[in-house]
Design an enzyme around this catalytic site. Structure first.
Site, PDB file in Angstrom:
ATOM      1  N   MET A 116      30.499 -61.834 -18.829  1.00 31.11           N
ATOM      2  CA  MET A 116      30.247 -60.396 -18.945  1.00 31.11           C
ATOM      3  C   MET A 116      30.682 -59.601 -17.715  1.00 31.11           C
ATOM      4  SD  MET A 116      26.607 -59.912 -20.918  1.00 31.11           S
ATOM      5  CE  MET A 116      26.476 -60.073 -22.718  1.00 31.11           C
TER       6      MET A 116
ATOM      7  N   GLY B  30      21.103 -52.550 -20.811  1.00 30.47           N
ATOM      8  CA  GLY B  30      21.057 -53.977 -21.155  1.00 30.47           C
ATOM      9  C   GLY B  30      20.080 -54.717 -20.273  1.00 30.47           C
TER      10      GLY B  30
ATOM     11  N   ILE C 172      23.212 -57.129 -14.307  1.00 29.05           N
ATOM     12  CA  ILE C 172      23.924 -58.381 -14.025  1.00 29.05           C
ATOM     13  C   ILE C 172      25.352 -58.090 -13.586  1.00 29.05           C
ATOM     14  CG2 ILE C 172      22.542 -59.781 -15.618  1.00 29.05           C
ATOM     15  CD1 ILE C 172      25.021 -59.774 -17.513  1.00 29.05           C
ATOM     16  N   ASP C 173      25.850 -56.882 -13.925  1.00 24.64           N
ATOM     17  CA  ASP C 173      27.236 -56.543 -13.573  1.00 24.64           C
ATOM     18  C   ASP C 173      27.411 -56.300 -12.075  1.00 24.64           C
ATOM     19  OD1 ASP C 173      27.808 -56.726 -16.214  1.00 24.64           O
ATOM     20  OD2 ASP C 173      28.153 -54.596 -16.556  1.00 24.64           O
TER      21      ASP C 173
ATOM     22  N   GLU D  24      35.234 -60.427 -19.668  1.00 26.89           N
ATOM     23  CA  GLU D  24      35.369 -59.675 -20.930  1.00 26.89           C
ATOM     24  C   GLU D  24      35.968 -58.290 -20.676  1.00 26.89           C
ATOM     25  OE1 GLU D  24      31.530 -58.656 -22.649  1.00 26.89           O
ATOM     26  OE2 GLU D  24      31.016 -57.448 -20.903  1.00 26.89           O
TER      27      GLU D  24
END
EC number: 2.7.1.90
Lengths: 413, 413
Positions: free
Chosen positions: B189, B15, B144-145, B245
């Site tokens: 997320m 991603g 981004i995680d 999420e």
């Protein structure tokens, strides 16, 4: 001519925008400069704050914080959705307003909002005239929907348009990273007018925008929509759709209403939202591909971190000019915007009778919608582009926005 | 020591983020400077572009556009989610990679991505070693995680965190304009790690953040959640919730999965939308108040208009250093970040064995979660605040971002 001497009161009403506080800053700072204005009050939660004698003494605020209002989103004094009754049926509220106006010698009333708020402003203006109470009443426009009558555009629209176009440009790139099929559907605000959804076309103008744009001015057909999405999808494998929450089918039903029962707000308007998910589901069933529904929700009306400087400056000017006009003797008007002639964009203010704007909506022009009913023309780009120019953002502290902090000192009763 | 001479190839995988192209810029621009690197190739859609001999000659690009990559979101070369087989079971892809590497004399392989991509990178590295083909393999982190192992943090996280915190601060103000009750639920997320959802606490740190924060590291109980929302609501009338999420219930089910069973509409259809919509529905049933579910969706990972300059610079550095390390003779590593000692934040790179990071997730530390399991501690604020400092945004044209435009000249076969 001797100027009318007395206090002024300012209120914010309806859904907030990222620049409504810029107008507040304009009204308050200009009013504080005027000798004939003895006190500057800010009403807590609009007209209700006046009815309840709940308002702040704005002279107690620091100049620095009043300047910061220009980049602080939302309604700093609190907003309200309160519908004044027809005064011929029930004049209780009006009598109370008159009582409060007299008690504080309020001679200037500035009200900042959209269609419904201009209706409130108009009713107050007419009642005060009828009662023989001299008071200058001035509406200050505000709405991301851009649907106020008789003004070229509305404060709040440019910044929301800039946010929508920028965000769609970013997602356009994101949605193209895999070479697999994907449909992305954006749901954009606008109860009955497609102005903000049309702003997505600014992203297309730069080459990173939606393939299909659906505005509430054209009745929405699910079948036609699915055919059009399928056509783009089969040709390119990627589809971006901009869809207005205000779209209705031929029977006048909102798309969102198909999926959920809606609560109504106090004006009887349906609370919208959720259409993106419904459309995404329908597309998924038809094309069996990856579909994302993205609802901009509240984000689109409070994104002061990517404000249009043009919009912020004009919002301030609308507030400032409302005070200047009122002090000059004008009353019963809304401040409106007019483009000056010439190739370079210049915006000046004019006055429009409150009667004219109260409850009248300015829809997106049909001649700016393409003949397929799924896009907008170059004329719209020419209209909208000047409104999103220049960068505005709050100053940062710790890498995050520093918003205005008001003391909110209650006025002495 | 004579330097290994040959071509290099760079690929993007997984991603995208708003700064993955900053790392691309770092790799490409540094590689173009190195004499021992004879060609600089960019793989179209990651590893698949190599398998299919579909890659670009990066020396054909303008320096200006390569610089613009720093502020262009998404994966400019295209990304891929392609899992290489276990080479002991099926080595077809590996043999093909070796064939391509030999054909183009590729001696440097840089791969930019998260956990899965580091697994790919590791497998390629080990295979080339086993095959006796000299090739320097270097992983460049991205997500981004923020869940890559053995690095203080990951490029992409700081910008996403800044976007999330800023947007929540804005909505905090928006959600307070009316003095009526309201619950707002943000869905953020992070499939298995709560880092990005925790970033909402930066907004709380500034006074404009969520009351309740739910991370996937703690099993989610709908009953406890509703009780906690009700408690804040009854006390203050306004509730902001940040929800990952990735949250699962005690049985390991994602909330979005629960929803399919939980909320059917009157036709028996499952309620549409993600977890935010499901939670919003549950809160509405419990409290009978206005509830908004806001899903940041793709917006949170591509919002380069509000990038963290720290993040952008570090992402560039990660790419640049990957090349420098490889040219120095290092291979089989991922570039990682380390904080220097001292009160002032300084970040330097280090090397971590690919074995160590491949497929290992770094969860949010349990000791940084409050004892109620609905918030984070000061330690996290101290950790995260330096990562969001400084402002980065693309230059503007017509008031809208000017993204990099690559020529993408295909390499000669």
């Amino acid at each position: 001519m001797s100027k009318l001497k007395g206090a002024c009161i300012f209120g914010q009403s309806g859904g907030p925008t990222s620049v409504i506080n810029a107008s507040a800053s304009g009204v308050i700072q200009e009013a504080l400069k005027q000798d004939c204005i003895t006190e500057v009050y800010g009403a807590a939660h609009g007209i209700r704050g006046i009815l309840e004698e709940n308002f702040y003494d704005m002279s107690k605020e620091d100049k620095y914080e009043l300047d910061l209002l220009k980049t602080t989103p939302s309604s700093a004094l609190g907003s309200v959705r309160y519908k004044l009754a027809d005064p011929d049926v029930d004049d209780t509220d009006y009598k109370r307003l008159l009582e409060v106006f007299k008690k504080y010698n309020i001679r200037y009333f500035f009200y900042n909002g959209g269609n419904d708020s201009m209706d409130t402003c108009n009713k107050v203006s007419k009642f005060m005239q009828k009662a023989g109470y001299e008071c200058r009443v001035m509406g200050v426009p505000k709405t991301i929907d851009n649907d106020l009558w008789a003004t070229d555009h509305c404060p709040g629209y440019g910044s929301a348009a800039k946010y929508v176009a920028t965000s769609i440009m970013e997602v356009y790139l994101d949605a193209r990273v895999y070479d697999t099929g994907m449909v992305t559907i954006f749901e954009i605000m606008g109860r009955n007018a497609g102005w903000l959804t049309a702003a997505s076309a600014l992203a297309s103008y730069k080459g990173y925008g939606p393939d299909l744009i659906y505005l509430p001015e054209i009745p929405f057909s699910m079948e036609k929509f699915l055919d059009e999405v399928a056509e783009v999808y089969n040709r390119t494998g990627k589809v971006l759709v901009a869809f207005s929450e205000g779209c209705k089918d031929e029977q006048g039903r909102y798309i969102a209403e198909m999926g959920a029962e809606l609560s109504k707000d106090s004006f009887g308007h349906a609370q919208l939202g959720g259409a993106a998910a419904i459309l995404a589901n329908a597309v998924k069933q038809r094309l069996n591909t990856k579909v994302r529904g993205i609802e901009f929700s509240l984000l689109q009306r409070c994104a002061s971190h990517i404000g249009s400087l043009t919009d912020v400056n004009e919002a301030y000017m609308a507030g400032e000019m409302a005070v200047k006009y009122a002090v000059e003797g004008k009353t019963d008007y809304m401040v409106a915007f007019e483009r000056e002639e010439g190739s370079e964009y210049k915006c000046k203010t004019k006055l429009v009778k409150l009667d004219e704007v109260a409850n009248t909506e300015k829809k997106f022009p049909l001649e700016w919608i393409n003949k397929e009913g799924n896009g907008v023309t170059e004329d719209f780009i020419k209209y909208a582009l000047p409104l999103i120019q220049g960068e505005s953002a709050p100053p940062k502290e710790d890498g995050l926005p520093r918003f205005a902090k008001l003391k909110k000192v209650l006025a002495k009763k």
